[in-house]
Structure formats: C-alpha cells, structure tokens
Enzyme design. Structure first.
Site, short mmCIF file in Angstrom:
data_model
loop_
_atom_site.label_atom_id
_atom_site.label_comp_id
_atom_site.label_asym_id
_atom_site.label_seq_id
_atom_site.Cartn_x
_atom_site.Cartn_y
_atom_site.Cartn_z
N GLU A 165 -2.59 -8.24 -2.64
CA GLU A 165 -3.69 -8.17 -1.68
C GLU A 165 -4.57 -6.94 -1.85
O GLU A 165 -5.74 -6.98 -1.56
CB GLU A 165 -3.17 -8.28 -0.25
CG GLU A 165 -2.09 -7.29 0.06
CD GLU A 165 -1.41 -7.56 1.39
OE1 GLU A 165 -1.62 -8.62 1.98
OE2 GLU A 165 -0.66 -6.69 1.83
N VAL A 199 0.84 -1.19 0.00
CA VAL A 199 0.00 0.00 0.00
C VAL A 199 0.88 1.25 0.00
O VAL A 199 2.07 1.18 0.29
CB VAL A 199 -0.91 0.05 1.25
CG1 VAL A 199 -2.09 -0.87 1.08
CG2 VAL A 199 -0.16 -0.25 2.52
N GLY A 200 0.29 2.40 -0.29
CA GLY A 200 0.99 3.67 -0.14
C GLY A 200 1.39 4.29 -1.45
O GLY A 200 1.18 3.75 -2.54
O1 0RQ Z 1 5.57 9.44 9.55
O2 0RQ Z 1 3.23 9.97 9.19
O3 0RQ Z 1 4.49 10.98 11.09
O4 0RQ Z 1 4.96 11.66 8.73
O5 0RQ Z 1 6.70 6.69 8.93
O6 0RQ Z 1 6.15 6.88 6.18
O7 0RQ Z 1 7.22 7.72 4.10
O8 0RQ Z 1 4.75 8.18 4.51
O9 0RQ Z 1 5.68 5.89 3.94
O10 0RQ Z 1 3.13 5.62 3.86
O11 0RQ Z 1 4.75 4.33 2.38
O12 0RQ Z 1 4.58 3.86 4.85
C1 0RQ Z 1 6.51 1.00 6.14
C2 0RQ Z 1 4.86 2.42 7.29
C3 0RQ Z 1 5.71 3.05 5.03
C4 0RQ Z 1 4.15 1.09 5.23
C5 0RQ Z 1 5.31 1.88 5.94
C6 0RQ Z 1 7.74 7.65 9.16
C7 0RQ Z 1 7.42 8.77 8.19
C8 0RQ Z 1 5.91 8.83 8.32
C9 0RQ Z 1 5.12 6.72 7.10
P1 0RQ Z 1 4.48 10.61 9.65
P2 0RQ Z 1 5.91 7.28 4.64
P3 0RQ Z 1 4.42 4.94 3.68
C10 0RQ Z 1 0.57 -4.35 1.87
C11 0RQ Z 1 1.82 -4.79 2.59
C12 0RQ Z 1 4.02 -2.55 6.41
C13 0RQ Z 1 2.85 -3.32 5.86
C14 0RQ Z 1 2.98 -3.73 4.43
C15 0RQ Z 1 3.70 -0.11 6.03
C16 0RQ Z 1 5.53 7.36 8.44
O13 0RQ Z 1 4.60 0.67 3.98
O14 0RQ Z 1 2.90 -0.01 6.95
O15 0RQ Z 1 3.99 -3.59 3.79
N1 0RQ Z 1 4.28 -1.31 5.71
N2 0RQ Z 1 1.92 -4.31 3.92
O16 0RQ Z 1 8.06 9.95 8.57
C17 0RQ Z 1 11.12 6.68 11.81
C18 0RQ Z 1 12.16 5.79 9.91
C19 0RQ Z 1 11.02 6.16 9.15
C20 0RQ Z 1 9.97 6.78 9.82
C21 0RQ Z 1 9.46 6.55 7.69
N3 0RQ Z 1 13.19 5.17 9.36
N4 0RQ Z 1 12.16 6.05 11.23
N5 0RQ Z 1 10.01 7.05 11.14
N6 0RQ Z 1 9.03 7.02 8.88
N7 0RQ Z 1 10.69 6.03 7.83
C22 0RQ Z 1 -0.61 -3.80 2.64
C23 0RQ Z 1 -1.25 -4.65 3.67
O17 0RQ Z 1 -0.68 -5.55 4.15
C24 0RQ Z 1 -2.61 -4.41 4.10
#
Ligand code: 0RQ
Length: 504
Positions: free
Chosen positions: A294, A270-271
């Site tokens: 998915e 997602v995203g």
């Molecule tokens: O924080 O919202 O406070 O600004 O994490 O990061 O860059 O907007 O990225 O929305 O693509 O999410 C891994 C969370 C990435 C997502 C993850 C902070 C950043 C921000 C979100 P703010 P972005 P995205 C299919 C498969 C797991 C589930 C999955 C996820 C927030 O992709 O949930 O893959 N993945 N499922 O600032 C601290 C770091 C950071 C950080 C980013 N290194 N340290 N904070 N952030 N990097 C779907 C399903 O399974 C249903």
C-alpha cells in the site's frame, strides 16, 4: 492562474482557501484525499480549522466528520483536531493531535480495514458524503483529474460526495501523469460485484485519470506545498537484526521450494523497521522481486533503482524529503516501475490471496499464543489504527509481524501473556520476529507456539516470567488447549499502569 488547469470552464471556480472553507456547513461528512502523509489537501484544512475556531468563538456549534484514505499530516489531521471540531474520524490516522482528540473522547474514531473503506462509504454505512476535498496534480482539458502522490479513497469520494473541492498542487510533479491506474468497475456493490483482473503486480487494468462530475465542483484552490515526508531514522541494531531474521527465513523458504527464487510479491508496512527490511533486501540475494503493497517507502525506491525490484504496486508514497525530491525530479523514469491504485484495489483480498503476497507489518505487542495487537496501548488508548495490516495479514501467503522485544527503555515487554486488544488473531499470524529471533508459528498448536515465541522472541529479562506464567496457567486453567490464568493474564499491563514498568 495555474497552468495546471487545462479545462477552460473550471478556471472560473478558482478561489482562496478561506473562501472555499466558508462554503462548509456544520455537521458535514467530508472525504479528504491523503494516505500516509502523501497527496492530502494542503491549504483547505487549515482554512476550515480557522472557520471552525471562529464559529466556536461565537459560541456556535461547528463539527465535521473527517474521512480520509489513511494518515495525513499536521496541516490536515493536526489543524482540524486542534479545534476540537472533529466529531468522527475514519480510517487510519497517526497524528499526535488527532490521537489526543481520540483518546480524550473529543472525537469518535472508527478503525476500519483500509480495503473496506471504499465499499462501506459506497454502501452508505458512514452516512451521506457532503463534500470531497481532493488534491490533484492537474486538471485535463476535458475536466479529468491527474491524481497526485496518493490515490487512496479519491475515486469513491469523488463519486459519492454531493460537492467537490479540488486542490491543484503545483509542487507535485506533472510527470506523475501515467503512474496511476484507476479501476472503476471494482466500485460495484453486491450483488453486482465483478472479479478483480489483477494477476501480477505489474498488471494495469484501469485508466490514468479520475473522473468527476464538473457540476459538483464548488471550488478549486491552487497550492504549492510539499507532502509531509518525514525522514527515516538511521538503521539501528534492532531493526537490522529483525530484517536479518526475516531475510534468513525467506532464503530458507526458497531453499525448501515453498517460494520462487524471486520471492512472492512483498507487502511492507510503514515505519523504520519496515524500511530496514527493505534495506536488507537491497543487500540480500533476491533478484527480480515485485511488490504488491500500500505504501512505497524510501527502501522500495532504492530497490527499484538497483534493479533488484522490477515493479511496485501501491496506493501512495511515504517518502523522506530526499527520496521525495528524487522521485519528483525523475517521476517519468518510474512510470513503468510504479503503479498507484485506489486503496480498494491495492489492498483487495482477492488480489492479495491470488498472488500470495508476503505480508510484513509492525505491531505493538504479541501474546504467547500468537494473537497480535497493532493498535492499543494498555487496553484503552489508541495509537494509530489497523491500517491495511489486516487486509494483508488475513489474505497473504504468509504474514509476519515485527517489533523490538521491549518498549519504553525495557519497561514494557512486547511479548505478553495475553494481548490487551486483538487486531490479528492467532489464526492469521504466521511469523513473529523481534531482534531476539523469529518464531515460525505455521502448523503449530497454541502450547507449541507459546514455547517458540517465548524462547525465540521474548527479551531475556522477560523470558523467565513468561515461562512462570505458562506453568501457572497450565496448573489453573479450565482446559489445556490455550491455557490462561484469567486472574493474572493482564497483570503485566496493570502493573505498568500502576508502577510505570512491567518488571515485577
Ligand atoms: O511510542 O511514540 O511514545 O515513543 O508505540 O512504536 O517502536 O516507534 O514503532 O513506529 O514502527 O510503530 C504498531 C504503532 C509500530 C505501527 C506500530 C510505543 C513506542 C512508541 C511506536 P512513542 P515504534 P513504529 C501499513 C500497515 C498498524 C498499522 C499497520 C502501526 C510507539 O506499525 O501503526 O501496520 N501499525 N499498517 O514506545 C506500549 C507496547 C509498545 C508501545 C511500542 N508494547 N506497549 N507502547 N510502543 N510497543 C500502513 C498503513 O496501513 C497505512
């Protein structure tokens, strides 16, 4: 009375959401429909939240356990978390209120692989299911259910819950009928499990409807509200660069003869970055693609519309409002191109391994040896959850993880000496991609991986500190297979917690 309830006897079960919520008891285990903001009940959760608030005002204890397919929306996770009345939550969530309740210790959270959720509920690992609350598009004359914009855990919850509440949502297109594929034999438990007979993403193996024992239905609520449907951010430089690196890599795989010209079935997380990768594929050279994934995001609908993708198999939609409208108005045109299955089928390791799915998921951070953290911020805080990323990463043909190289305006490096939490181990991760470049880790030993990840993926401002870390680790480590300096391996995270930046 809704024209969507075609079964005469069930019409007498229609009631208001507050009346239905009044039937719930403290401590119940409730299985809700809903997956990535699609197909969740719209009115019942808010009514239940009202009931919980009222009980709390009277000084009564009232908490429930909330199980879903995956993430839902403010009307479900948000409304219930706000009451402080969620005792336990599983699996994937992404709602700010829910996240806050988890991180404040108000709600327990069990972050379960999405393909494991069905078997674990069936096996009773999560306790007896008291209630299933399921959104449907319509109820047929013989009392079967036409699913809505997600299937998720619905088959399992309907089978295992003692009682059932249905929400018939008139906003969902009736023409979704025919898009679903519900395979019942896969619910069998060991030692009676059966093979999953899916050989290609387009295979249909089940029935179009969900079954429910009419005796279990205690209420039917009629609603007319849209799914969450949040718009995607416009493609920025980083997401375009990441998509570009992945597409170059895939082209090279084809050139090397390791993948057919139309690629292997794609899974995409997602995203916004995942959506950008799909947008990149629209411009790219590949034709006749398929997807075994998915969630279906805007980019995938565009690929189907363009004819570049032939078929997409998933368990849910996760669309922007405009794409949702387009799909809702033309649902019947997509019936031969989109298949929605239960999540224990869409994410089934057997199908993913057999078809050789290309996995692509977002991450929080990776370390220099290729371990990936998808879920935790600075060691202790839960962001969303592992979702289906583990199902596809462990079992796919190869697995890629994508992230910008830094977060929080450059204060955080997403490539670190040691991840603060491991979701995907170095053994499962094939490729890491940032806007800086791509590291192909296949066939490499840990120290070879470290060099590649630092040089190809880290942000320039963190490259030298990472090289310094490796030098130090190789000097002080008790072995040179995966050298670490245990005293400073997590010092970057500690520095961020103390000073607000990883920069020294
Ligand atoms: O924080 O919202 O406070 O600004 O994490 O990061 O860059 O907007 O990225 O929305 O693509 O999410 C891994 C969370 C990435 C997502 C993850 C902070 C950043 C921000 C979100 P703010 P972005 P995205 C299919 C498969 C797991 C589930 C999955 C996820 C927030 O992709 O949930 O893959 N993945 N499922 O600032 C601290 C770091 C950071 C950080 C980013 N290194 N340290 N904070 N952030 N990097 C779907 C399903 O399974 C249903």
């Amino acid at each position: 009375m809704s024209g969507r309830i075609h079964n005469e006897a069930l019409r007498s079960k229609v009631m208001s959401a507050p009346d239905a919520a009044a039937l719930v008891r403290n401590g119940w285990n409730i299985g809700f429909s809903g997956f990535t903001g699609a197909g969740y009940p719209k009115d019942f959760p808010e009514a239940l939240a009202g009931r919980i608030d009222a009980a709390h005002h009277q000084g009564e204890e009232f908490k429930v356990n909330v199980l879903t397919g995956a993430s839902t929306a403010p009307e479900l996770d948000g409304a219930l978390a706000r009451t402080g009345g969620i005792n336990f939550r599983a699996p994937y969530q992404s709602d700010p209120e829910m996240r806050s309740a988890i991180n404040k210790g108000i709600s327990y959270y069990s972050d379960i692989h999405l393909s494991h959720m069905g078997p674990q509920v069936s096996q009773g690992f999560l306790g007896k299911m008291d209630l299933a609350v399921i959104e449907v598009t319509a109820i047929t004359e013989d009392g079967e259910l036409i699913p809505s914009s997600s299937v998720g855990m619905n088959r399992t919850y309907l089978d295992y819950a003692d009682k059932v509440i249905l929400e018939v949502n008139e906003w969902q297109s009736e023409e979704l009928r025919g898009m679903h594929d519900i395979y019942y034999p896969i619910g069998a438990l060991p030692p009676n499990r059966v093979p999953l007979p899916i050989l290609t993403p387009s295979d249909r193996i089940g029935q179009l409807t969900l079954k429910v024992d009419p005796e279990k239905i205690i209420a039917i609520i009629v609603t007319d509200s849209p799914d969450r449907n949040t718009p995607f951010k416009p493609l920025d430089h980083d997401s375009k660069a990441i998509a570009g690196h992945l597409l170059d890599f895939l082209s090279n795989e084809v050139k090397q003869g390791r993948m057919p010209k139309n690629l292997l079935p794609m899974q995409s997380g997602v995203g916004n970055i995942a959506n950008a990768v799909l947008a990149g594929l629209l411009e790219g050279p590949f034709e006749n693609m398929t997807s075994y994934t998915e969630v279906i995001q805007d980019g995938m609908v565009d690929l189907l519309d363009s004819g570049k993708m032939r078929v997409a198999s998933a368990t849910a939609f996760s669309l922007s409002p405009t794409a949702a409208e387009r799909l809702n108005n033309n649902a019947k045109d997509y019936r031969d191109k989109i298949i929605l299955r239960p999540q224990d089928v869409s994410n089934h390791p057997e199908a993913i391994r057999r078809m050789g799915v290309i996995a692509c998921n977002g991450m929080i951070e990776a370390d220099i040896y290729g371990n990936v953290n998808s879920t935790h911020v600075m060691g202790s805080r839960m962001q969303n959850g592992i979702g289906g990323s583990g199902d596809f990463t462990r079992n796919g043909y190869f697995s890629s993880f994508v992230t910008p190289s830094t977060a929080k305006g450059g204060a955080i490096s997403c490539i670190v000496p040691m991840v603060n939490h491991v979701d995907h181990t170095e053994h499962d991760v094939s490729v890491i991609i940032t806007e800086q470049g791509l590291a192909d880790l296949r066939g490499l030993a840990p120290r070879q991986r470290a060099k590649l990840i630092i040089e190809n993926c880290a942000h320039p401002s963190f490259k030298e500190p990472l090289r310094e870390y490796v030098k130090l680790a190789e000097k002080v480590a008790n072995g040179l297979h995966t050298p670490h300096d245990l005293e400073s391996a997590l010092s970057w995270h500690i520095r961020f917690l103390k000073t607000g930046t990883m920069v020294s």
